[in-house]
Design a protein around this motif. Structure first.
Motif, short mmCIF file in Angstrom:
data_model
loop_
_atom_site.label_atom_id
_atom_site.label_comp_id
_atom_site.label_asym_id
_atom_site.label_seq_id
_atom_site.Cartn_x
_atom_site.Cartn_y
_atom_site.Cartn_z
N ASP A 153 48.74 44.70 34.91
CA ASP A 153 50.03 45.06 35.50
C ASP A 153 50.64 43.89 36.27
O ASP A 153 51.86 43.71 36.31
CB ASP A 153 49.86 46.26 36.43
CG ASP A 153 49.58 47.54 35.67
OD1 ASP A 153 49.10 48.50 36.30
OD2 ASP A 153 49.85 47.59 34.45
N SER A 154 49.78 43.09 36.88
CA SER A 154 50.27 42.01 37.74
C SER A 154 50.96 40.89 36.97
O SER A 154 51.69 40.09 37.57
CB SER A 154 49.10 41.43 38.54
OG SER A 154 48.08 40.95 37.68
N ARG A 177 52.29 41.49 33.55
CA ARG A 177 53.13 42.03 32.47
C ARG A 177 54.59 41.68 32.73
O ARG A 177 55.10 41.85 33.81
CB ARG A 177 52.95 43.54 32.36
CG ARG A 177 53.67 44.15 31.14
CD ARG A 177 53.39 45.63 31.01
NE ARG A 177 52.00 45.89 30.65
CZ ARG A 177 51.12 46.46 31.47
NH1 ARG A 177 51.50 46.84 32.69
NH2 ARG A 177 49.89 46.67 31.08
N TYR A 232 47.73 43.13 25.25
CA TYR A 232 47.50 43.97 26.44
C TYR A 232 47.56 43.06 27.67
O TYR A 232 47.10 41.93 27.62
CB TYR A 232 46.13 44.64 26.36
CG TYR A 232 45.92 45.37 25.06
CD1 TYR A 232 45.39 44.71 23.95
CD2 TYR A 232 46.28 46.71 24.91
CE1 TYR A 232 45.21 45.36 22.74
CE2 TYR A 232 46.10 47.37 23.71
CZ TYR A 232 45.57 46.68 22.63
OH TYR A 232 45.40 47.34 21.43
N TYR A 233 48.12 43.60 28.75
CA TYR A 233 48.31 42.78 29.95
C TYR A 233 47.91 43.55 31.20
O TYR A 233 48.06 44.77 31.26
CB TYR A 233 49.77 42.38 30.09
CG TYR A 233 50.28 41.52 28.96
CD1 TYR A 233 50.93 42.09 27.87
CD2 TYR A 233 50.12 40.14 28.99
CE1 TYR A 233 51.38 41.30 26.82
CE2 TYR A 233 50.57 39.34 27.96
CZ TYR A 233 51.20 39.93 26.88
OH TYR A 233 51.66 39.15 25.84
#
Length: 120
Positions: A61-62, A64, A58-59
């Motif tokens: 958004d900044s 990914r 999981y990442y």
């Protein structure tokens, strides 16, 4: 479990760094592992997580598409490959371990942090 983060440094924008987090003790594979970061004057923020087996990641958004989290349970190690670094990625990066689901809290295990500085 005790966590030791390493691999930080100074890099130019567009460059890459690979952070590592090594855990002492047994049962590393029973912990979900996480990376957080904190820039000066800002709150600590989530970066990435990896599940117990490494099968799910999981990442934020900044990051990914630029960062990749992975783990090697046989070596008690978690890694964060950071590519296409930006000045706004500058922060102290912390690894954390939590046995349950959800994000780690202050009651879970945290490493001491490693500094990443990205120059423009």
């Amino acid at each position: 479990v005790q966590l030791q983060a390493s691999g930080g440094g100074l890099v130019q924008a567009g460059g890459s760094l690979r952070l590592s987090c090594t855990a002492s003790g047994r049962a590393f594979s029973t912990y979900r592992m996480h990376w957080f970061r904190q820039a000066p004057g800002k709150e600590r923020e989530f970066v990435a997580s990896v599940s117990w087996t490494g099968g799910n990641t999981y990442y934020a958004d900044s990051v990914r598409g630029r960062f990749t989290i992975s783990r090697e349970n046989a070596k008690n190690t978690m890694n964060l490959q950071m590519n296409s670094l930006k000045p706004e990625d500058t922060a102290k990066y912390y690894c954390a371990a939590r046995q349950g689901g959800g994000l780690p809290t202050s009651s879970d295990y945290w490493g001491q942090g490693t500094q990443v500085t990205v120059s423009s």
